[in-house]
Write an enzyme that holds these catalytic residues in place. Structure first.
Site, mmCIF file in Angstrom:
data_model
loop_
_atom_site.group_PDB
_atom_site.id
_atom_site.type_symbol
_atom_site.label_atom_id
_atom_site.label_comp_id
_atom_site.label_asym_id
_atom_site.label_seq_id
_atom_site.Cartn_x
_atom_site.Cartn_y
_atom_site.Cartn_z
ATOM 1 N N HIS A 165 0.839 -1.214 0.000
ATOM 2 C CA HIS A 165 0.000 0.000 0.000
ATOM 3 C C HIS A 165 0.872 1.261 0.000
ATOM 4 C CE1 HIS A 165 -3.368 -2.671 1.308
ATOM 5 N NE2 HIS A 165 -2.394 -3.250 2.013
ATOM 6 N N SER A 286 15.043 20.459 -16.290
ATOM 7 C CA SER A 286 13.845 21.248 -16.535
ATOM 8 C C SER A 286 14.267 22.528 -17.253
ATOM 9 C CB SER A 286 13.180 21.583 -15.194
ATOM 10 O OG SER A 286 12.441 22.778 -15.310
ATOM 11 N N LYS A 292 16.406 20.879 -11.198
ATOM 12 C CA LYS A 292 15.670 19.624 -11.401
ATOM 13 C C LYS A 292 16.374 18.621 -12.286
ATOM 14 C CE LYS A 292 11.545 18.895 -11.088
ATOM 15 N NZ LYS A 292 10.240 18.667 -11.676
ATOM 16 N N GLU A 299 9.433 7.767 -16.872
ATOM 17 C CA GLU A 299 8.088 8.263 -17.157
ATOM 18 C C GLU A 299 7.648 7.834 -18.554
ATOM 19 O OE1 GLU A 299 7.913 12.510 -16.183
ATOM 20 O OE2 GLU A 299 9.401 12.065 -14.662
#
Ligand code: ARG
Length: 467
Positions: A165, A286, A292, A299
């Site tokens: 979970h 980024s 970043k 992804e």
């Protein structure tokens, strides 16, 4: 764009006298996708011509001319010199035959298609192309899994939280996490080897739907083209795209696994976790925020899984309602299949790159462990003293609650405090608050102990060898 008049060189042009809607010409053509099969199409045609020569449909000289002519056509494709004629070359089959006719003359080239149809031709090309792609994918998958196995061996020591979970559950080895996916991917490998067997059956000689009237030797065709056997029913041979669908179902499954694998690594690479750091080669910055480093590779794996699944589901919908044997709807298998196969192949290679270059932070993994994750070990301690588990679960729960109430880590509760909850706790309870010990206790097959993990590595390696 395309010529709206049906050209004389169009193979079925004889019956059609009216003009074709130019959009229909473009709508109908598949050459810009199925040219991927040019080599398979040529190999199939040469094999077919060879068998027809044996039957006397072609003379040996005619066969030799066809074989030689196709050698040139193939060379033109390979070197990028093949000129597709828009509006004329509807698909790879017509394009290759058109070009062969230009090279060796239409009198001989015109005999090539005797008894054959593009229906058995396209099914043959697709199967040959697909089995070759799947074999390349198999090699990529084996490579990926051998990196996983090597890395698990080398990084068997670091212990980190295991989650259910997405909540901290019990300590596990980092290697155990890697192998949890490794073993799912190993089953994908087993499945792939099965899928290839069913793809690798030859439909050539099935004709348009009813078979070949000249007694062509289908077994010989299959053998020359490297098939493991033939499709035994001619109608099934031309109308069946289950092999393509099954390959895409397989691809969707491995993409689902890659997507979940990527998702875990995305989480583990966040600053909040910091367990892993992706190599620069698989991340991007980024455009706005200089600090970043984004896990784009992961992804994209997750994102492309959706696309791969969509292509599979789309083809299944395309096939489900069509009448038996060949219908043009089946041409819609080509584009999604090619794209799907490329996506899966690229994705496995990207995953290999990611896992072979990422750095782990064993310290961050260790720091994420908290004593409450050993609550089950506390319960197990009492189980070993003969207390029923249901009772020990409750007792351990009270220890967790006490630590929470006192706002202290559970392993700093005193023996007196623990004994006040249950007198059966002894001084050796302190040994249970040990993450190493916790993972080592789980030494039954499949567990987190070193010996279990080493066995998992050995089993995984065996899957890679077997073929
Ligand atoms: N390009 C076609 C396909 O991919 C080849 C078969 C055409 N057959 C036909 N009867 N029109 O399906």
């Amino acid at each position: 764009m395309s010529d709206s008049k049906p050209s004389k060189t169009m193979l079925w042009g004889g019956r059609f006298t009216g003009g074709l809607d130019p959009l229909m010409v473009a709508y109908n053509e598949s050459i810009y996708h199925d040219r991927a099969f040019y080599a398979q199409d040529i190999a199939g045609s040469v094999a077919y011509a060879r068998q027809n020569a044996k039957l006397g449909i072609l003379t040996q000289d005619e066969f030799a001319a066809i074989e030689k002519g196709f050698g040139q056509v193939k060379e033109e494709w390979a070197s990028g010199r093949f000129e597709i004629r828009p509006g004329v070359d509807e698909d790879i089959h017509t394009a290759n035959e058109r070009r062969l006719g230009e090279i060796i003359g239409t009198h001989i080239a015109g005999k090539l298609h005797t008894g054959r149809s593009r229906n058995d031709q396209v099914a043959t090309d697709l199967r040959m192309w697909l089995r070759e792609e799947l074999r390349k994918i198999e090699a990529h998958l084996v490579e990926f899994l051998s990196v996983v196995a090597k890395r698990a061996e080398k990084e068997i020591d670091p212990v980190m939280p295991g989650y259910t979970h997405l909540q901290r559950a019990q300590p596990i080895r980092w290697a155990h996490w890697m192998l949890s996916f490794g073993h799912q991917f190993a089953l994908d490998l087993e499945r792939l080897r099965e899928v290839v067997k069913r793809v690798n059956r030859c439909p050539l000689g099935c004709g348009a739907l009813a078979g070949n009237p000249f007694g062509i030797d289908r077994e010989a065709l299959a053998q020359e083209l490297g098939f493991e056997g033939i499709v035994y029913n001619s109608m099934a041979g031309v109308g069946d795209r289950d092999f393509a669908l099954e390959a895409m179902q397989w691809g969707s499954t491995i993409m689902m696994h890659l997507s979940r694998w990527a998702e875990d690594l995305i989480i583990y690479s966040s600053a909040e976790f910091g367990f892993v750091r992706l190599a620069d080669a698989y991340s991007t910055g980024s455009s706005l925020m200089p600090q970043k480093k984004n896990p784009d590779s992961l992804e994209l794996l997750r994102g492309k899984a959706g696309r791969a699944f969509g292509q599979m589901a789309g083809l299944q919908m395309t096939i489900k309602g069509i009448p038996s044997t060949y219908n043009k709807d089946l041409q819609e298998s080509v584009e999604p299949l090619i794209d799907h196969v490329k996506t899966v192949s690229d994705s496995i290679q990207i995953a290999t790159g990611v896992i072979s270059t990422l750095d782990i932070n064993a310290d961050a993994m260790r720091k994420a462990l908290t004593p409450d994750m050993l609550a089950t070990d506390l319960a197990d301690y009492l189980v070993r003293k003969g207390v029923p588990f249901r009772e020990t679960h409750h007792i351990s729960g009270r220890c967790v609650a006490l630590a929470e109430k006192e706002q202290v880590p559970m392993d700093t509760l005193s023996l007196e405090q623990l004994q006040a909850i249950d007198s059966r706790f002894g001084p050796d309870i302190i040994e249970s608050f040990d993450y190493e010990k916790s993972v080592e206790m789980r030494s039954a097959k499949g567990g987190t102990s070193k010996s279990s993990v080493l066995e998992q590595i050995a089993v995984l390696k065996k899957t890679l060898e077997a073929n």
